[in-house]
Scaffold this motif. Structure first.
Motif, PDB file in Angstrom:
ATOM      1  N   ARG A  20       0.751  -1.207  -0.100  1.00 44.63           N
ATOM      2  CA  ARG A  20      -0.010   0.364  -0.029  1.00 44.63           C
ATOM      3  C   ARG A  20       0.721   1.728   0.220  1.00 44.63           C
ATOM      4  O   ARG A  20       0.150   2.166  -0.303  1.00 44.63           O
ATOM      5  N   GLN A  21       1.707   0.848   1.072  1.00 39.29           N
ATOM      6  CA  GLN A  21       2.988   1.936   1.200  1.00 39.29           C
ATOM      7  C   GLN A  21       3.400   2.588  -0.212  1.00 39.29           C
ATOM      8  O   GLN A  21       3.563   3.846  -1.139  1.00 39.29           O
ATOM      9  N   ARG A  22       4.320   1.856  -1.022  1.00 36.93           N
ATOM     10  CA  ARG A  22       4.580   1.932  -2.427  1.00 36.93           C
ATOM     11  C   ARG A  22       3.466   2.386  -3.771  1.00 36.93           C
ATOM     12  O   ARG A  22       4.533   3.058  -4.116  1.00 36.93           O
ATOM     13  N   LEU A  23       2.072   1.724  -3.583  1.00 34.90           N
ATOM     14  CA  LEU A  23       1.130   1.765  -4.490  1.00 34.90           C
ATOM     15  C   LEU A  23       1.112   3.481  -3.640  1.00 34.90           C
ATOM     16  O   LEU A  23       0.699   4.262  -5.488  1.00 34.90           O
ATOM     17  N   ARG A  24       0.811   3.804  -3.050  1.00 34.95           N
ATOM     18  CA  ARG A  24       0.768   5.472  -2.405  1.00 34.95           C
ATOM     19  C   ARG A  24       1.886   6.561  -3.137  1.00 34.95           C
ATOM     20  O   ARG A  24       1.206   7.414  -4.066  1.00 34.95           O
ATOM     21  N   GLY A  25       3.181   5.777  -2.891  1.00 36.58           N
ATOM     22  CA  GLY A  25       4.275   6.353  -3.499  1.00 36.58           C
ATOM     23  C   GLY A  25       3.653   6.903  -5.301  1.00 36.58           C
ATOM     24  O   GLY A  25       4.037   7.529  -5.633  1.00 36.58           O
ATOM     25  N   ASN A  27       1.642   6.621  -7.202  1.00 35.91           N
ATOM     26  CA  ASN A  27       0.444   7.401  -7.307  1.00 35.91           C
ATOM     27  C   ASN A  27       0.300   9.089  -7.316  1.00 35.91           C
ATOM     28  O   ASN A  27       0.159   9.920  -8.330  1.00 35.91           O
ATOM     29  N   ILE A  28       0.915   9.475  -6.513  1.00 33.49           N
ATOM     30  CA  ILE A  28       1.707  10.186  -6.021  1.00 33.49           C
ATOM     31  C   ILE A  28       3.393  10.921  -6.233  1.00 33.49           C
ATOM     32  O   ILE A  28       2.124  12.443  -7.380  1.00 33.49           O
TER      33      ILE A  28
END
Length: 52
Positions: A20-25, A27-28
């Motif tokens: 989730r953290q990688r995906l959020r990064g 997306n940003i």
């Protein structure tokens, strides 16, 4: 006519916290890239409209 299957697919498991953290990064990063593209197009348009 064949009957359609009515069974719903099994729900996907929630992604792990690191995924989730990688995906959020990611997306940003995509959002910042898109914002930079929009600003670049805006600046080019303003410069061309002013005749520069």
């Amino acid at each position: 006519m064949a009957a359609r299957p009515t069974a719903k697919p099994a729900p996907r498991p929630a992604p792990a916290a690191d995924a989730r953290q990688r995906l959020r990064g990611r997306n940003i990063a995509v959002a910042l890239g898109l914002l930079a593209w929009v600003v670049l197009i805006f600046v080019i348009t303003i410069v061309k409209l002013k005749g520069g």
